[in-house]
Design an enzyme around this catalytic site. Sequence first.
Site, mmCIF file in Angstrom:
data_model
loop_
_atom_site.group_PDB
_atom_site.id
_atom_site.type_symbol
_atom_site.label_atom_id
_atom_site.label_comp_id
_atom_site.label_asym_id
_atom_site.label_seq_id
_atom_site.Cartn_x
_atom_site.Cartn_y
_atom_site.Cartn_z
ATOM 1 N N CYS A 137 45.591 0.005 26.798
ATOM 2 C CA CYS A 137 44.895 -0.856 25.832
ATOM 3 C C CYS A 137 45.733 -2.098 25.500
ATOM 4 O O CYS A 137 46.967 -2.092 25.626
ATOM 5 C CB CYS A 137 44.667 -0.115 24.531
ATOM 6 S SG CYS A 137 43.515 1.251 24.605
ATOM 7 N N CYS B 168 41.544 1.976 19.109
ATOM 8 C CA CYS B 168 41.278 3.382 19.426
ATOM 9 C C CYS B 168 42.333 4.270 18.764
ATOM 10 O O CYS B 168 43.390 3.800 18.318
ATOM 11 C CB CYS B 168 41.237 3.595 20.938
ATOM 12 S SG CYS B 168 42.856 3.729 21.708
ATOM 13 N N GLU C 92 46.506 -3.292 22.605
ATOM 14 C CA GLU C 92 47.459 -3.075 21.507
ATOM 15 C C GLU C 92 48.759 -2.481 22.045
ATOM 16 O O GLU C 92 49.860 -2.855 21.645
ATOM 17 C CB GLU C 92 46.864 -2.118 20.462
ATOM 18 C CG GLU C 92 45.589 -2.603 19.808
ATOM 19 C CD GLU C 92 44.316 -2.224 20.565
ATOM 20 O OE1 GLU C 92 44.343 -2.167 21.809
ATOM 21 O OE2 GLU C 92 43.299 -1.999 19.895
HETATM 22 O O1 LIG Z 1 41.786 0.056 21.160
HETATM 23 C C1 LIG Z 1 41.329 -0.243 22.274
HETATM 24 C C2 LIG Z 1 40.206 0.386 22.839
HETATM 25 C C3 LIG Z 1 39.850 0.038 24.117
HETATM 26 N N1 LIG Z 1 40.548 -0.886 24.808
HETATM 27 C C4 LIG Z 1 40.205 -1.189 26.198
HETATM 28 C C5 LIG Z 1 40.545 -0.059 27.151
HETATM 29 C C6 LIG Z 1 39.563 -0.297 28.262
HETATM 30 O O2 LIG Z 1 40.135 -1.230 29.183
HETATM 31 C C7 LIG Z 1 38.373 -0.961 27.598
HETATM 32 C C8 LIG Z 1 37.187 -0.034 27.406
HETATM 33 O O3 LIG Z 1 37.573 1.134 26.757
HETATM 34 O O4 LIG Z 1 38.832 -1.403 26.337
HETATM 35 C C9 LIG Z 1 41.621 -1.536 24.256
HETATM 36 O O5 LIG Z 1 42.249 -2.385 24.884
HETATM 37 N N2 LIG Z 1 41.953 -1.217 22.983
HETATM 38 ZN ZN LIG Z 2 43.714 1.785 22.338
#
Ligand SMILES: O=c1ccn([C@H]2C[C@H](O)[C@@H](CO)O2)c(=O)[nH]1
Ligand SMILES: [Zn+2]
Length: 141
Positions: free
Chosen positions: A61, A95, A63
């Site tokens: 992700c 997430c 973050e």
């Molecule tokens: O907190 C989050 C949740 C999801 N995603 C990204 C992971 C994936 O590439 C896309 C769909 O889940 O979003 C993030 O970057 N941060």
């Molecule tokens: Zn995440």
Amino acid sequence: MAAPAIDLIRVKELVAKCLEARKMAYCPYSQFPVGAAILTADGAIITGCNVENASYGLTVCAERTAIQRAVVEGHRSFTAIAVTCDIKDHFVGPCGACRQVLMEFGGQWVVYLTKPDGSYRETSLEELLPLPFSPRHLGKD
Ligand SMILES: O=c1ccn([C@H]2C[C@H](O)[C@@H](CO)O2)c(=O)[nH]1
Ligand SMILES: [Zn+2]
């Protein structure tokens, strides 16, 4: 303890940087770009975007990309994070995995949930991850 107040100019800068970082997302599978920007205690801004993989579970992700980059650059003390994705009609939180990774570096994060138009809602990690498991529970404070 309440999260610290942050200068509005810095907040706007942080928000602008997370929007910029979103443009760098590598997300061929989900087509769901996410951008993050972290404000460090010493005033640096470190950005991240999601980086996906053909083996989907290896996706990182935005973050966590930003956190890892910040740590490599010598930062371990953080003040705030701004996060954005393409959803326009409501504010979206990080997430659960990312909430936990933020908690590793303290519970005092200010979190700016940012829409693609740059509008944001301020919240905190305390609010996003109540009753956390943290380094404190392992005697690492
Ligand atoms: O907190 C989050 C949740 C999801 N995603 C990204 C992971 C994936 O590439 C896309 C769909 O889940 O979003 C993030 O970057 N941060
Ligand atoms: Zn995440």
